[in-house]
Design a protein around this motif. Structure first.
Motif, mmCIF file in Angstrom:
data_model
loop_
_atom_site.group_PDB
_atom_site.id
_atom_site.type_symbol
_atom_site.label_atom_id
_atom_site.label_comp_id
_atom_site.label_asym_id
_atom_site.label_seq_id
_atom_site.Cartn_x
_atom_site.Cartn_y
_atom_site.Cartn_z
ATOM 1 N N SER A 185 0.818 -1.223 0.000
ATOM 2 C CA SER A 185 0.000 0.000 0.000
ATOM 3 C C SER A 185 0.848 1.267 0.000
ATOM 4 O O SER A 185 0.303 2.373 -0.039
ATOM 5 N N LEU A 186 2.159 1.097 0.077
ATOM 6 C CA LEU A 186 3.051 2.261 0.068
ATOM 7 C C LEU A 186 3.596 2.457 -1.335
ATOM 8 O O LEU A 186 3.860 1.480 -2.027
ATOM 9 N N PRO A 187 3.783 3.681 -1.785
ATOM 10 C CA PRO A 187 3.547 4.913 -1.046
ATOM 11 C C PRO A 187 2.052 5.229 -0.917
ATOM 12 O O PRO A 187 1.253 4.853 -1.770
ATOM 13 N N LEU A 188 1.730 5.920 0.169
ATOM 14 C CA LEU A 188 0.364 6.323 0.460
ATOM 15 C C LEU A 188 0.269 7.840 0.289
ATOM 16 O O LEU A 188 1.034 8.590 0.908
ATOM 17 N N ASP A 189 -0.649 8.297 -0.563
ATOM 18 C CA ASP A 189 -0.837 9.729 -0.790
ATOM 19 C C ASP A 189 -1.546 10.374 0.395
ATOM 20 O O ASP A 189 -2.561 9.853 0.876
ATOM 21 N N CYS A 190 -1.022 11.521 0.831
ATOM 22 C CA CYS A 190 -1.559 12.241 1.993
ATOM 23 C C CYS A 190 -1.560 13.738 1.703
ATOM 24 O O CYS A 190 -0.864 14.206 0.806
#
Length: 173
Positions: A143-148
């Motif tokens: 699931s990485l990278p995770l956009d934030c």
């Protein structure tokens, strides 16, 4: 005495790591959401007044909303954490806060460099770190990278029992 902390909440991380944090990060069990710390400890909660609130609002108003990613699972001794990238926005925010509140060094001055991070878990033994690290990598690695998005500076205060609650949010521009 109750404490306070200045953090940037990372709502996008909760679905991915919230259950890990509640299990392995004592602050999560006490009400602190997934976050990147801007300044901790801040001032004692009882000493916070309009002056501090005004300054924090002015600081936040100068910070642009920032898109970043949580890119990698990392380790400090006894701590598993996620790396925000880029992290210059958080470093600059912390630097600004330190200049305005020099009596509040990050982590009480225990570390030479305040590395922006999102704590996933804290552990007493390295064997526990390695065991949990394997499970975490299997669970969230894909699931990485995770956009934030960093949208505001949040002031959290603790009560006499150590539980955390948001006292104010100061939006970024």
């Amino acid at each position: 005495m109750s404490e306070s902390a200045l953090v940037v909440e990372v709502e996008a991380a909760e679905p991915l790591i919230g259950h890990w944090r509640r299990r392995y990060d004592p602050s999560a069990r006490l009400g602190m959401p997934a976050h990147v710390t801007a300044l901790f400890p801040f001032r004692p909660a009882a000493s916070l007044g309009p002056s501090e609130m005004n300054i924090l609002g002015q600081v936040a108003a100068q910070v642009e909303r920032c898109r970043f990613q949580l890119t990698a699972l990392e380790q400090f001794p006894g701590v598993l954490w996620l790396r925000p990238d880029p992290d210059d926005w958080c470093r600059q925010l912390t630097s600004t806060l330190i200049s305005l509140f020099p009596d509040c060094p990050p982590y009480g001055g225990r570390f030479r460099d305040s590395i922006p991070h999102l704590t996933v878990g804290q552990f007493a033994a390295d064997a526990d770190v390695q065991r949990v690290l394997q499970g975490l990598q299997a669970d969230i690695g894909g699931s990485l990278p995770l956009d934030c998005v960093a949208t505001s500076l949040s002031l959290f205060v603790s009560d006499s029992g150590g539980s955390w609650a948001v006292a104010a949010r100061f939006p970024f521009r």
